[in-house]
Design a protein around this motif. Structure first.
Motif, PDB file in Angstrom:
ATOM      1  N   THR A 137       3.211 103.093 116.770  1.00 22.92           N
ATOM      2  CA  THR A 137       2.874 102.009 115.860  1.00 22.92           C
ATOM      3  C   THR A 137       3.445 102.370 114.489  1.00 22.92           C
ATOM      4  OG1 THR A 137       0.811 103.183 115.495  1.00 22.92           O
ATOM      5  CG2 THR A 137       0.730 101.263 116.921  1.00 22.92           C
ATOM      6  N   LEU A 167       3.230  93.459 120.495  1.00 26.68           N
ATOM      7  CA  LEU A 167       3.611  93.727 121.892  1.00 26.68           C
ATOM      8  C   LEU A 167       4.963  93.127 122.247  1.00 26.68           C
ATOM      9  CD1 LEU A 167       0.112  93.343 123.566  1.00 26.68           C
ATOM     10  CD2 LEU A 167       1.340  95.436 123.006  1.00 26.68           C
ATOM     11  N   LEU A 170       7.397  95.618 121.128  1.00 30.15           N
ATOM     12  CA  LEU A 170       7.386  96.786 122.024  1.00 30.15           C
ATOM     13  C   LEU A 170       8.189  96.483 123.294  1.00 30.15           C
ATOM     14  CD1 LEU A 170       6.435  99.595 122.857  1.00 30.15           C
ATOM     15  CD2 LEU A 170       4.276  98.592 123.633  1.00 30.15           C
ATOM     16  N   CYS A 187       4.026 105.576 124.675  1.00 27.14           N
ATOM     17  CA  CYS A 187       3.740 104.793 123.462  1.00 27.14           C
ATOM     18  C   CYS A 187       2.425 105.303 122.871  1.00 27.14           C
ATOM     19  CB  CYS A 187       3.643 103.313 123.824  1.00 27.14           C
ATOM     20  SG  CYS A 187       3.129 102.287 122.449  1.00 27.14           S
ATOM     21  N   VAL A 189      -0.743 104.933 120.517  1.00 30.35           N
ATOM     22  CA  VAL A 189      -1.509 103.831 119.938  1.00 30.35           C
ATOM     23  C   VAL A 189      -2.949 104.283 119.652  1.00 30.35           C
ATOM     24  CG1 VAL A 189      -2.077 102.896 122.242  1.00 30.35           C
ATOM     25  CG2 VAL A 189      -2.104 101.386 120.284  1.00 30.35           C
ATOM     26  N   ARG A 206      -5.480  94.636 124.484  1.00 27.65           N
ATOM     27  CA  ARG A 206      -5.554  95.888 125.259  1.00 27.65           C
ATOM     28  C   ARG A 206      -5.078  95.647 126.690  1.00 27.65           C
ATOM     29  NH1 ARG A 206     -10.209  99.420 122.450  1.00 27.65           N
ATOM     30  NH2 ARG A 206     -10.072  98.317 120.508  1.00 27.65           N
ATOM     31  N   ARG A 208      -3.090  93.261 127.678  1.00 30.01           N
ATOM     32  CA  ARG A 208      -1.642  92.964 127.661  1.00 30.01           C
ATOM     33  C   ARG A 208      -0.821  94.244 127.516  1.00 30.01           C
ATOM     34  NH1 ARG A 208       0.129  89.361 123.143  1.00 30.01           N
ATOM     35  NH2 ARG A 208       2.166  89.702 124.050  1.00 30.01           N
ATOM     36  N   LEU A 209      -1.312  95.174 126.705  1.00 25.29           N
ATOM     37  CA  LEU A 209      -0.582  96.434 126.520  1.00 25.29           C
ATOM     38  C   LEU A 209      -0.535  97.225 127.834  1.00 25.29           C
ATOM     39  CD1 LEU A 209       0.821  98.572 124.781  1.00 25.29           C
ATOM     40  CD2 LEU A 209      -1.428  99.387 124.061  1.00 25.29           C
ATOM     41  N   LEU A 220       0.863 105.587 128.076  1.00 27.41           N
ATOM     42  CA  LEU A 220       0.243 105.337 126.765  1.00 27.41           C
ATOM     43  C   LEU A 220      -0.508 106.582 126.320  1.00 27.41           C
ATOM     44  CD1 LEU A 220      -1.087 101.798 127.623  1.00 27.41           C
ATOM     45  CD2 LEU A 220       0.487 102.300 125.751  1.00 27.41           C
TER      46      LEU A 220
END
Ligand SMILES: Cc1ncc(COP(=O)(O)O)c(C=O)c1O
Length: 431
Positions: A137, A167, A170, A187, A189, A206, A208-209, A220
């Protein structure tokens, strides 16, 4: 005496990200009378009242009686080298399991020298090839970008919006990496009240990520250092709680819910790692092996302190952090309320700030660069300090933004500090 040229050392030694903290300490030491919204450190009252001896005894009793080790063996355990993966993994696993709402196997945890070491080791374990990239981020905690720098890992900044990571950007970064025969491997976060922006991802973001991580095939790294400051009833599930595909490596810290001098944190890495011969281990096993070559083990005394504190709070991280969470939410409310009263009534054009529901930080945008020169004016003429956000950004988008931290201050200091900040903004930016 041999002389070394700085150019002959690893490039990270000259990276500005490594100077973020020493720069602020230097400014604070020159202006001891200033109210400082700079340190993101825990409130000193929690350290002043700490009865370390009692907690260590509590843990020793637990080892001796509940775990059946006996006094002598328990005492020895604290003075000797210990297992790289940690001593208090069972206690932490049970506590974390309550918070995450899922069973946490103790062998999937490594107790580390703070969240910082956990992040460093995770990066070391996961990054093999120069074509592997770390998405972060932007703005980001310097601890992660600095660790990547030490390890020569390429970093891809992904802008943050009010509700967390952008997103779409990303996903575009993943595609761009692929076109260049590279990939986003991991990634970073902090979904709950990020440092420095204070932003928080909502539940839909969250999901969607996680879905994007699955689709674009990256992992992640969830940094949950400030999750405990959510108001009771307003907690959101950690990414790890929603992680059905094993995408999330979850990092936590005892710095804020116990005390920072313990230098204790942990990483939950339950991913399965398969060797060429078909045998499997957990990612936590690999991380523990790496740790044995970095810090060997986290100090057993520190672990005993943290373990004793956990035991005294019913083995629950949430209970352990509850009193501190209340103080930080009170301080944050005092800060935003004082900003509304002293600055908000007639804010200079171009000055605005966010209103996070938790965490330690408020982000304020100015119409001019919030740089070291302006900080010097703020400190010398008005007696108030803040953190320029440029050091947290990987590009120049943060030049006009500053961070205000409320964690280290008492109510009167917050009120005085904001009154001074308002005068600074009015007089220096007003026209
Ligand atoms: C977002 C974030 N992650 C990690 C850390 C490091 O935690 P620790 O002190 O446990 O190394 C901090 C410390 O301030 C932080 O703000």
């Amino acid at each position: 005496m041999a002389q070394l040229s700085r150019e002959s050392l690893h490039a990270s030694v000259a990276d500005p990200v490594l100077e973020t903290i020493s720069f602020l300490n230097e400014v604070m030491s020159r202006h001891p009378q200033a109210v400082s919204f700079a340190p993101g450190a825990p409130h000193p009252s929690f350290v002043r009242t700490l009865d370390g001896h009692r907690y260590v005894q509590r843990y020793l009793d637990h080892l001796a009686d509940t775990e059946g080790l006996g006094r002598e063996r328990a005492q020895l355990l604290l003075g000797e080298y210990g297992p790289s993966r940690g001593l208090i993994n069972g206690l932490v696993a049970a506590a974390l399991g309550q918070d995450l709402g899922t069973e946490v196997p103790p062998q999937a945890l490594v107790v580390t020298v703070g969240a910082q070491e956990a992040m460093f080791l995770v990066l070391r374990a996961l990054f093999r090839s120069p074509s592997d990239l770390l998405a972060v981020t932007d703005p980001s905690f310097p601890g992660i970008t600095g660790a990547a720098r030490l390890l020569d890992i390429g970093v891809v900044p992904v802008p943050e919006r009010g509700d967390g990571l952008d997103l779409d950007r990303l996903e575009a970064a993943c595609e761009q990496a692929r076109r260049q025969d590279r990939r986003i491997r991991l990634c970073y976060v902090a979904p709950d009240f990020a440092n420095p922006s204070g932003s928080r991802m909502d539940l839909a973001a969250r999901h969607r990520l996680l879905e994007l991580a699955e689709r674009a095939d990256f992992l992640l790294l969830e940094d949950n250092v400030y999750g405990f400051t959510a108001a009771p009833g307003a907690e959101l599930p950690a990414l790890k709680s929603l992680d059905h595909g094993g995408r999330v490596v979850h990092v936590g810290s005892f710095a804020k819910i116990c005390f920072p001098g313990a230098r204790a944190g942990f990483v939950l890495a339950d991913q399965e790692v398969r060797a060429a011969d078909g045998t499997t281990r957990l990612l936590a096993d690999e991380i523990a092996a790496l740790k044995s070559m970095v810090t060997v083990n986290t100090s057993p005394w520190s672990q005993a302190l943290v373990g004793g504190m956990l035991l005294e709070h019913g083995g629950s991280l949430r209970t352990l952090g509850a009193e501190k969470s209340r103080l930080y939410r009170r301080n944050l409310a005092l800060l935003t309320d004082a900003l509304d009263r002293h600055v908000g009534a007639s804010p200079p054009p171009g000055v605005h700030w966010n209103r996070p529901d938790g965490g330690f930080f408020v982000r304020m945008t100015l119409p001019v660069p919030a740089d070291a020169a302006l900080l010097e004016v703020s400190a010398a003429k008005y007696g108030v300090l803040w953190t320029p956000m440029a050091g947290f950004h990987l590009d120049d988008t943060g030049d006009r933004v500053l961070r205000l931290s409320c964690s280290y201050l008492d109510p009167e200091q917050i009120e005085t500090g904001v009154r001074r900040l308002a005068a600074f903004l009015r007089n220096e930016l007003g026209s």
